[in-house]
Design a protein around this motif. Structure first.
Motif, short mmCIF file in Angstrom:
data_model
loop_
_atom_site.label_atom_id
_atom_site.label_comp_id
_atom_site.label_asym_id
_atom_site.label_seq_id
_atom_site.Cartn_x
_atom_site.Cartn_y
_atom_site.Cartn_z
N UNK A 260 1.03 32.63 84.17
CA UNK A 260 0.30 31.52 84.80
C UNK A 260 -0.60 30.87 83.76
N UNK A 261 -0.61 29.54 83.74
CA UNK A 261 -1.46 28.78 82.84
C UNK A 261 -2.29 27.80 83.67
N UNK A 262 -3.50 27.56 83.21
CA UNK A 262 -4.39 26.65 83.93
C UNK A 262 -5.27 25.90 82.92
N UNK A 263 -5.49 24.62 83.21
CA UNK A 263 -6.37 23.82 82.35
C UNK A 263 -5.67 23.17 81.18
N UNK A 264 -4.34 22.95 81.26
CA UNK A 264 -3.64 22.32 80.14
C UNK A 264 -4.00 20.86 79.97
#
Length: 552
Positions: A260-264
């Motif tokens: 999971x990635x957040x803030x790209x």
């Protein structure tokens, strides 16, 4: 406690702190000093008479939702208490006609406005600074909480699922309150019908193909693009085929590795018009710096692409981006063999795309080939194999018309035509803001009707807050749209004078001078192959479009 009460009350305008009614608790024993410091008259309710201070009692009940009776408040930081106060102040109340206390407080402040009073200006500055500070604090707290959820739990924070995934039910929401209100956790799962396309894109890119080549191959194989496959999530896109940018976005999305990635991407505000601050701000998005991007510690959903393949693709993209291609080097290192007078100024009337230069032995042409259209484009049925327009024929017709329009004898007539042709300026996004405002108001109306029908208001608090926020945001967007401004006759004469001697430029027919002239008047051409006509428009600086239509 008394010092904190004094500090809080003195921030309010004097007109809003005339009286205060307390119960007979010992914590209010220093009421005399409080009244002296703040200028507020203090009253005490009769014993066992809570109805004499109903708003206070109701607020106490709301606070119990966050702090049950007997809670040790020393465990909570001032920021935590401020967050609870902010949530309560933005909760719609039945006694306020379903407005929030913050809205009613703002209306009261506006009623006290005295723009010519220096104290009023100072108060507005202080309140504005406090509001901006609180907004930034809330943003920081929310962002920190969401970062933690992604880092520790790999939680999907909403939004559209990446191509190749779908969102499915992940069970009850981990927040007990949201779970009690019926909210469910959403997680990403592989979409078997499109995941293989993502794997194909990575494989073909690592084999040496470029973004456009991959997109063309997908279009040739009749594979639906993301916006065609999920039109409900891509209403702003035509869905007529794969583009190079679509392939690039997939290749650069790290969520395909299973983490999971957040803030790209990050939001930032910029002035609509740097020369006119009163026009307001507009929100834009840009790529965030690597240190702002959060990745989950453990895999959060099934992977589509191996980490090794994703890393190899990123290294390959960086190696391509750091070197100039031979084609670009050759293009920038030599003079152009052909000059394109109308480069970027001619559009095909059938598909709306810009026509490209196409040199021939005897003349220069502009063309619009159908082969470069996406296979799913609806204009393919009416678009010929190629649309051609000869440059010299267009140049003679355009220059002849410009010579007539800017002739000294016709100057007054041209200015009058430009004045009559002015059209209201339509602000981009205005219609969208109106639509969002109408939808938010319709939601609030439905919620009010549901409450009147017997639905528990507590179950709708979250939805009402979201609709209320959307309504406020839409109103702010509409309020920041500048009013259409029409230029006067003097400004049009001045704009024409700045262009210079048009007749001399047309008489010399020097390509460089003609290009400068077309640029100055913002010449645009829309070509219709049948019946071989061109709609020509000019837009001198500060003047709305004036159109002419003539055969070429």
């Amino acid at each position: 406690m008394n010092a904190a009460l004094i500090a809080t009350m003195t921030k309010l305008p004097e007109q809003l702190r005339k009286t205060l009614t307390w119960d007979r608790g010992k914590e209010f024993s220093a009421h005399a000093q409080f009244a002296l410091e703040t200028g507020t008259k203090v009253f005490f309710a009769d014993p066992h008479s809570p109805w004499q201070r109903p708003t206070n009692e109701n607020t106490n009940g709301l606070l119990r939702q966050y702090f049950p009776k007997g809670t040790d408040l020393s465990r909570w930081s001032p920021k935590d208490l401020e967050a609870v106060a902010l949530a309560l102040n933005n909760r719609p109340r039945k006694g306020l006609d379903w407005k929030t206390p913050a809205e009613v407080f703002e209306q009261q402040l506006r009623s006290l406005q005295q723009p010519r009073n220096p104290s009023h200006k100072m108060l507005m500055s202080v309140l504005g600074g406090m509001s901006e500070s609180e907004r930034q604090h809330v943003q920081a707290r929310v962002r920190a909480a969401m970062d933690t959820q992604v880092l520790n739990e790999g939680r999907h924070q909403g939004g559209r699922a990446p191509y190749g995934y779908v969102t499915v039910d992940g069970g009850p929401h981990p927040n007990p309150r949201k779970s009690a209100e019926g909210y469910r956790l959403r997680v990403l799962a592989i979409d078997d019908e499109s995941a293989w396309v993502v794997q194909r894109i990575f494989a073909e890119y690592l084999s040496g193909k470029g973004d456009r080549a991959i997109a063309n191959a997908l279009n040739h194989d009749r594979i639906q693009c993301p916006s065609a496959r999920r039109p409900d999530q891509n209403r702003h896109r035509p869905g007529d085929g794969w583009q190079g940018g679509t392939v690039r976005a997939i290749l650069e999305n790290p969520r395909y590795t299973g983490y999971a990635f957040f803030g790209r991407s990050t939001k930032f505000e910029t002035l609509l018009d740097p020369d006119d601050v009163s026009a307001g701000h507009v929100v834009r998005f840009r790529k965030a710096s690597p240190d702002r991007v959060v990745r989950s510690r453990n895999p959060a959903h099934p992977k589509i692409v191996e980490i090794e393949d994703f890393t190899a693709a990123q290294l390959l993209r960086k190696s391509k981006g750091s070197l100039r291609s031979a084609r670009k080097t050759e293009r920038s290192g030599r003079a152009l063999k052909h000059r394109y007078l109308f480069r970027g100024r001619i559009r095909c009337d059938i598909c709306g795309r810009k026509m490209e230069g196409s040199p021939r032995k005897k003349a220069m042409y502009y063309r619009c080939p159908a082969r470069t259209l996406a296979p799913g484009s609806p204009v393919l049925t009416s678009h010929p194999g190629a649309v051609y327009l000869r440059e010299d024929a267009l140049q003679d017709a355009v220059n002849g018309w410009l010579g007539h329009v800017f002739d000294r004898k016709n100057r007054d007539r041209t200015v009058a035509a430009l004045m009559d042709s002015q059209e209201p300026v339509i602000q981009i996004g205005r219609d969208a803001a109106k639509k969002r405002l109408a939808e938010a108001e319709a939601k609030l109306t439905r919620f009010q009707n549901a409450i009147m029908a017997g639905v528990d208001p507590a179950a709708l608090v979250e939805a009402i807050n979201e609709a209320q926020a959307e309504r406020l945001a839409s109103r702010a967007a509409l309020d920041n749209v500048p009013a259409p401004v029409e230029v006067d006759v003097a400004e049009i004469y001045a704009a024409i004078d700045l262009i210079g001697d048009v007749t001399a430029a047309l008489r010399g027919s020097a390509p460089t001078r003609l290009e400068e002239l077309y640029e100055a008047i913002d010449l645009q051409v829309r070509y219709k192959q049948n019946p071989h006509e061109a709609d020509v428009s000019i837009n001198p600086v500060g003047v709305n479009n004036a159109r002419v239509r003539g055969g070429t």
